[in-house]
Enzyme design. Structure first.
Site, PDB file in Angstrom:
ATOM      1  N   ALA A  19      15.138  19.815   7.512  1.00  0.00           N
ATOM      2  CA  ALA A  19      16.471  19.898   6.916  1.00  0.00           C
ATOM      3  C   ALA A  19      16.414  20.478   5.506  1.00  0.00           C
ATOM      4  O   ALA A  19      17.219  21.354   5.148  1.00  0.00           O
ATOM      5  CB  ALA A  19      17.121  18.510   6.892  1.00  0.00           C
ATOM      6  N   ALA A  68       4.986  22.465  11.051  1.00  0.00           N
ATOM      7  CA  ALA A  68       5.546  22.238  12.387  1.00  0.00           C
ATOM      8  C   ALA A  68       5.192  20.838  12.848  1.00  0.00           C
ATOM      9  O   ALA A  68       4.219  20.651  13.586  1.00  0.00           O
ATOM     10  CB  ALA A  68       4.996  23.288  13.353  1.00  0.00           C
ATOM     11  N   CYS A 120       6.560  19.036  14.987  1.00  0.00           N
ATOM     12  CA  CYS A 120       6.674  18.886  16.443  1.00  0.00           C
ATOM     13  C   CYS A 120       5.398  19.365  17.151  1.00  0.00           C
ATOM     14  O   CYS A 120       5.159  19.025  18.309  1.00  0.00           O
ATOM     15  CB  CYS A 120       7.868  19.665  16.974  1.00  0.00           C
ATOM     16  SG  CYS A 120       9.396  19.214  16.126  1.00  0.00           S
ATOM     17  N   VAL A 180      10.278  12.613  -5.755  1.00  0.00           N
ATOM     18  CA  VAL A 180      11.457  12.247  -6.553  1.00  0.00           C
ATOM     19  C   VAL A 180      11.555  10.728  -6.519  1.00  0.00           C
ATOM     20  O   VAL A 180      11.619  10.124  -5.445  1.00  0.00           O
ATOM     21  CB  VAL A 180      12.739  12.905  -6.006  1.00  0.00           C
ATOM     22  CG1 VAL A 180      13.963  12.407  -6.759  1.00  0.00           C
ATOM     23  CG2 VAL A 180      12.630  14.412  -6.094  1.00  0.00           C
ATOM     24  N   ALA A 193      14.732  17.700  15.706  1.00  0.00           N
ATOM     25  CA  ALA A 193      14.509  18.849  14.828  1.00  0.00           C
ATOM     26  C   ALA A 193      15.695  19.823  14.812  1.00  0.00           C
ATOM     27  O   ALA A 193      16.054  20.355  13.757  1.00  0.00           O
ATOM     28  CB  ALA A 193      13.244  19.579  15.255  1.00  0.00           C
TER      29      ALA A 193
HETATM   30  P1  FAD Z   1      11.192  15.356   7.864  1.00  0.00           P
HETATM   31  O1  FAD Z   1      10.783  16.476   8.699  1.00  0.00           O
HETATM   32  O2  FAD Z   1      10.547  14.049   8.094  1.00  0.00           O
HETATM   33  O3  FAD Z   1      10.995  15.801   6.368  1.00  0.00           O
HETATM   34  C1  FAD Z   1      11.278  14.935   5.319  1.00  0.00           C
HETATM   35  C2  FAD Z   1      10.316  15.225   4.198  1.00  0.00           C
HETATM   36  O4  FAD Z   1      10.807  14.635   3.033  1.00  0.00           O
HETATM   37  C3  FAD Z   1       8.944  14.609   4.422  1.00  0.00           C
HETATM   38  O5  FAD Z   1       7.957  15.631   4.447  1.00  0.00           O
HETATM   39  C4  FAD Z   1       8.747  13.679   3.251  1.00  0.00           C
HETATM   40  O6  FAD Z   1       7.432  13.716   2.711  1.00  0.00           O
HETATM   41  C5  FAD Z   1       9.724  14.231   2.229  1.00  0.00           C
HETATM   42  N1  FAD Z   1      10.212  13.229   1.289  1.00  0.00           N
HETATM   43  C6  FAD Z   1      10.792  12.036   1.578  1.00  0.00           C
HETATM   44  N2  FAD Z   1      11.127  11.401   0.444  1.00  0.00           N
HETATM   45  C7  FAD Z   1      10.766  12.183  -0.582  1.00  0.00           C
HETATM   46  C8  FAD Z   1      10.834  12.062  -1.975  1.00  0.00           C
HETATM   47  N3  FAD Z   1      11.375  10.995  -2.535  1.00  0.00           N
HETATM   48  N4  FAD Z   1      10.352  13.041  -2.734  1.00  0.00           N
HETATM   49  C9  FAD Z   1       9.793  14.130  -2.169  1.00  0.00           C
HETATM   50  N5  FAD Z   1       9.687  14.313  -0.857  1.00  0.00           N
HETATM   51  C10 FAD Z   1      10.176  13.340  -0.069  1.00  0.00           C
HETATM   52  N6  FAD Z   1      12.066  16.783  17.251  1.00  0.00           N
HETATM   53  C11 FAD Z   1      12.465  17.561  18.260  1.00  0.00           C
HETATM   54  O7  FAD Z   1      13.652  17.898  18.328  1.00  0.00           O
HETATM   55  N7  FAD Z   1      11.585  18.013  19.202  1.00  0.00           N
HETATM   56  C12 FAD Z   1      10.267  17.685  19.159  1.00  0.00           C
HETATM   57  O8  FAD Z   1       9.493  18.106  20.009  1.00  0.00           O
HETATM   58  C13 FAD Z   1       9.811  16.849  18.119  1.00  0.00           C
HETATM   59  N8  FAD Z   1       8.522  16.487  18.067  1.00  0.00           N
HETATM   60  C14 FAD Z   1       8.108  15.729  17.011  1.00  0.00           C
HETATM   61  C15 FAD Z   1       6.768  15.374  16.935  1.00  0.00           C
HETATM   62  C16 FAD Z   1       6.317  14.612  15.889  1.00  0.00           C
HETATM   63  C17 FAD Z   1       4.884  14.207  15.832  1.00  0.00           C
HETATM   64  C18 FAD Z   1       7.222  14.212  14.875  1.00  0.00           C
HETATM   65  C19 FAD Z   1       6.741  13.393  13.715  1.00  0.00           C
HETATM   66  C20 FAD Z   1       8.554  14.538  14.941  1.00  0.00           C
HETATM   67  C21 FAD Z   1       9.000  15.295  16.015  1.00  0.00           C
HETATM   68  N9  FAD Z   1      10.348  15.647  16.130  1.00  0.00           N
HETATM   69  C22 FAD Z   1      10.758  16.418  17.161  1.00  0.00           C
HETATM   70  C23 FAD Z   1      11.334  15.174  15.142  1.00  0.00           C
HETATM   71  C24 FAD Z   1      11.586  16.207  14.088  1.00  0.00           C
HETATM   72  O9  FAD Z   1      10.374  16.651  13.607  1.00  0.00           O
HETATM   73  C25 FAD Z   1      12.433  15.596  13.013  1.00  0.00           C
HETATM   74  O10 FAD Z   1      13.678  15.262  13.572  1.00  0.00           O
HETATM   75  C26 FAD Z   1      12.662  16.545  11.872  1.00  0.00           C
HETATM   76  O11 FAD Z   1      11.468  16.951  11.317  1.00  0.00           O
HETATM   77  C27 FAD Z   1      13.507  15.849  10.805  1.00  0.00           C
HETATM   78  O12 FAD Z   1      13.618  16.678   9.706  1.00  0.00           O
HETATM   79  P2  FAD Z   1      13.915  16.106   8.263  1.00  0.00           P
HETATM   80  O13 FAD Z   1      13.878  17.260   7.368  1.00  0.00           O
HETATM   81  O14 FAD Z   1      15.121  15.271   8.300  1.00  0.00           O
HETATM   82  O15 FAD Z   1      12.745  15.102   7.976  1.00  0.00           O
END
Ligand code: FAD
Length: 819
Positions: free
Chosen positions: A11, A40, A42, A80, A300
């Site tokens: 995101a 990646a 996923c 942060v 994702a």
């Molecule tokens: P994230 O990708 O978790 O990113 C959030 C980031 O914010 C993290 O890197 C964290 O370190 C950082 N962060 C948090 N707090 C702070 C802070 N205070 N300061 C600085 N940085 C911070 N979804 C699918 O649709 N299909 C799939 O096949 C799939 N496979 C997956 C496999 C695995 C192993 C995992 C873990 C997830 C999978 N997902 C899948 C889910 C998908 O990856 C997540 O829904 C997606 O990554 C969410 O995105 P996000 O940006 O909200 O959070």
């Protein structure tokens, strides 16, 4: 404009990249706590399994590449710590240096994601209990594997747990998967998860369903997982994939609104209750498309789209994120499963009315290699048929159908719209009537009243007063059938209508629902009260599961232990020929019929290797072998193909092989009966005894003579060519089981009503059961002659014989009754 982004993966990076594309002059800083951005996540399980060999392939971008292409200031290893909304600034800590500083913003995008759940169990902090969220987690697991881990316990059977179980098996580990609810893949309905569970077991994943982990302890250098049922699982590492929870630390501390489901609350523009702060991704609550209520869906696709929308709105646009439908898919070895929209559980919880259909079409044309039937479930509104949700599980073409259905749901289509979708077709890819079109046909038939369905969950409580009618072939019926069902194969149905009572509901079924649909149309148009089983025995067995189906005489599927015993390595040398039979692409009952025919031409000790793409063939073939005394040497799965290796046992009876009416019964005890009486109660008693004896392992021969023959008459006009006297005789005698009278009190109608109320089978039902169970019904030829009855006036499946036939049968009997 100065934009800060917290979180540098799905995101967060989408928001930053989109903002840059819309505003070249903005100052954009991304803070990421970890060492990597835009990786990646996923793909992490597949690097562990070895499918993605090169770790660097998971690192899609670096701070340097993002600076070069998008002029983004990406600060990794930087957390942060707090948001000061009044001052519009954040406090930042450089993790390696321990240095803190503040950074002001005009707009802030919060994308911290969701953290893996760590249930507060004893021993949960053991260093070999791992979660998998980022590259560092993956590296930790890799290290344990490289240090020689041989066994793993995976806690949680959701998407990540299942992917980890698969990939750890690919690495050669012994894997136990523990899931608290009694199915894997909780976003699917239970019966839809069932084929995936079988497939996991096939691949050696030991499933512990409906049981939770209780504690972790170190024991002799290994990690012991104790389950709440007392079972202990020894392993070298534990993967914790028990779900995720939105990371709310910053949002809560800053006083941002949290929604009822525990995620950051945002409006349709992804804006929080602070107009300068947006939020996106796994940390936010969104609206569920079908249920129209707040939900958390950590996926994702939605995270990327929400980030993009937040980025647009930060730049002054008014883009709207409407809802999430939770479209998700998972690979489970050679299988694929997924869902979109609401599932049945969530509709029930929300109190939303729905209709449902199951179907099992092939992924592509059956005659083109590599095809296999899939399991499809479609849910829609009862009134206008608006699509609410769909689930698809199978081998080929699952992703394509899921995406078409997801698009249809997003577009607000109705189930009948699926009929007219014009989808890509050539034999390697689909069928002229695509599975999605088929779902449209069935759903529309249901809504228009051209089809009435019954469902596996109605059995047995709501089916007791109905006639269960199996319209598959006798061979399929013999191999396994729903307990209590009678068998009239579809092609014999028109000639046997008199065996079906008029006043009772007839619940028809076949393997996948097509033959039973034809039977339904036939019976309905002839005035019967009839319903057909949605999804046939394939769905029925998925719903009731092996051994759970009450009274199932032969489990339709092998247990894991049985499968293991059938490992190919255990096969002794083959004494005879080895013959191959390819039934790929054949629909039921093709494979089992070809198996029986081919086996008949083999000698004892010869082996047959039969391949089929029908996943149900594993169960059918195994049960068939047990039934006919052959040895199932091995079973294996090669892509969508099931391969059974069968060694021929003793010689098959030609009749058994061709028609499979019954197995050879040498050495069984035998009971014989003379049924002389034509009184309802006496004939009933005869069939009660016959059916009881046959179920206790006896052979039973019933010899019908004089008035007893009336029980076996068909209703309808008498045969042509009879003399006037014979005709008069025919009119005066009761025409069939339903017309017999009681020996006393002359209250036959009342008796039949009482029997129905007390759930005693009707006489026609008992006769059908007896025939299906292999009771031999012999009619006295002399009595037929005296009474002027012709063969065609009697029901099917009878033998005509004289007294010698009866005496011959009685010679070896241990009991003979005269009724
Ligand atoms: P994230 O990708 O978790 O990113 C959030 C980031 O914010 C993290 O890197 C964290 O370190 C950082 N962060 C948090 N707090 C702070 C802070 N205070 N300061 C600085 N940085 C911070 N979804 C699918 O649709 N299909 C799939 O096949 C799939 N496979 C997956 C496999 C695995 C192993 C995992 C873990 C997830 C999978 N997902 C899948 C889910 C998908 O990856 C997540 O829904 C997606 O990554 C969410 O995105 P996000 O940006 O909200 O959070």
């Amino acid at each position: 404009m100065k934009m800060l982004v917290i979180g540098g993966v799905a995101a967060g990076m989408s928001a930053a990249a989109r903002a840059r594309r819309l505003d070249e002059t903005a100052s954009i800083i991304v803070f990421e706590r970890g060492d990597f951005v835009s990786f990646a996540n996923c793909g992490l399980p597949y690097h562990i399994g070895g499918k993605i060999a090169d770790r660097d392939q998971l690192l899609l971008q670096t701070p340097q590449s993002l600076a070069a292409t998008l002029n983004l200031d990406v600060r990794t290893g930087t957390e942060v710590e707090a948001i000061d909304r009044a001052a519009r600034q954040v406090r930042v800590r450089e993790l390696a240096a321990g240095k803190t500083y503040t950074e002001t913003y005009d707009k802030l995008v919060l994308a911290p994601g969701a953290a893996p759940l760590r249930p507060p169990l004893p021993g949960i902090d053991h260093p070999r209990i791992c979660v998998l969220r980022n590259i560092a987690d993956m590296d930790r697991i890799q290290k344990l594997l490289e240090e020689g881990a041989k066994a793993a316990v995976v806690i949680g059977g959701g998407y990540i747990g299942v992917e980890m179980a698969e990939n750890l098996r690919e690495r050669g580990l012994a894997v136990d998967l523990v899931e608290m609810v009694d199915q894997v893949m909780p976003p699917l309905d239970r019966e839809m998860a069932r084929p995936l569970e079988n497939h996991l077991r096939w691949h050696g994943v030991n499933l512990h369903l409906g049981v939770a982990a209780a504690a972790f302890t170190e024991s002799e250098g290994r990690l012991r997982t104790e389950l709440v049922n007392g079972q202990m699982l020894m392993a070298d590492l534990v993967i914790l994939s028990a779900g995720v929870k939105p990371d709310l630390r910053l949002a809560r501390a800053a006083g941002l609104a949290i929604g009822p489901r525990g995620g950051i609350q945002v409006d349709q523009h992804m804006r929080t209750n602070d107009p300068h702060i947006y939020a996106a991704g796994d940390a936010v609550e969104v609206t569920d498309l079908a249920l129209c209520c707040p939900t958390l869906l950590p996926l994702a696709g939605p995270a990327n789209r929400q980030g993009r929308i937040a980025g647009e709105n930060v730049c002054g646009r008014h883009t709207v994120y409407t809802a999430t439908q939770g479209t998700a898919i998972v690979k489970v070895f050679e299988m694929t499963g997924g869902g979109t929209g609401a599932n049945e559980k969530s509709l029930q919880r929300a109190g939303i009315n729905y209709r449902k259909i199951y179907l099992h079409p092939s992924g592509h044309a059956g005659y083109y290699p590599g095809s296999a039937p899939m399991n499809m479930k479609v849910l829609f509104a009862p009134g206008d048929g608006k699509l609410l949700g769909a689930q698809v599980v199978g081998y080929d073409g699952v992703d394509k159908r899921l995406d078409v259905l997801a698009t249809a749901i997003r577009a607000g289509l109705q189930v009948h719209d699926l009929e007219s979708l014009e989808l890509a077709y050539a034999p390697p890819y689909g069928s002229a009537k695509d599975p999605v079109n088929m779902a449209g046909f069935i759903g529309t038939n249901l809504l228009h009243g051209d089809l009435e369905l019954w469902y596996p969950e109605e059995y047995p409580d709501q089916t007791r007063n109905a006639v269960l009618l199996d319209v598959r072939s006798a061979m399929e019926y013999d191999t396994w059938h729903i307990p209590g069902a009678v068998n009239i194969p579809l092609d014999k149905l028109r000639g046997n209508l008199d065996r079906l009572p008029r006043g009772q509901t007839i619940l028809v079924y076949c393997k996948v629902g097509f033959r039973s649909y034809l039977a339904y149309r036939l019976l309905k148009q002839r005035g019967y009260d009839v319903k057909t089983l949605s999804g046939g025995t394939m769905t029925f067995c998925n719903y009731h599961r092996t051994g759970i189906c009450p009274g199932t005489p032969e489990p339709p599927l092998l247990s894991y232990a049985e499968e293991r015993q059938l490992a190919p390595a255990a096969a002794p040398p083959v004494p005879g020929r080895v013959v191959e039979l390819n039934c790929a692409g054949m629909q039921c009952p093709g494979p089992i019929r070809r198996l029986a025919e081919t086996m008949q031409g083999l000698q004892t000790g010869d082996e047959l290797i039969v391949s089929a793409s029908d996943p149900g063939f594993t169960a059918d073939g195994a049960a068939w072998c047990r039934h006919f005394g052959h040895t199932l040497v091995s079973q294996e799965q090669a892509g969508p193909l099931v391969r059974l290796r069968i060694r021929k046992g003793g010689p098959m009876q030609p009749a058994a092989a061709a028609n499979s009416d019954k197995p050879a019964g040498a050495g069984k005890p035998r009971k014989t009966m003379v049924v002389f009486s034509g009184d309802l109660d006496k004939v009933l008693a005869a069939f009660v005894i016959a059916n009881g004896a046959v179920s206790m392992g006896s052979e039973v021969v019933m010899f019908f003579t004089f008035w007893g023959i009336n029980a076996l008459r068909r209703s309808g006009p008498q045969a042509p060519g009879k003399t006037l006297l014979d005709r008069i005789f025919g009119w005066m005698m009761p025409q069939g089981a339903a017309a017999l009278r009681l020996s006393q009190m002359h209250m036959g109608a009342l008796m039949r009503r009482v029997m129905r109320a007390k759930q005693v089978d009707s006489l026609p039902g008992m006769i059908a059961q007896a025939q299906a169970a292999g009771v031999k019904l012999v009619v006295c030829s002399m009595s037929m002659d005296v009474m002027g009855l012709k063969r065609e006036e009697l029901i099917d499946g009878l033998e005509i014989g004289g007294v010698a036939a009866f005496l011959g049968e009685s010679a070896g009997a241990d009991m003979t009754l005269f009724i």
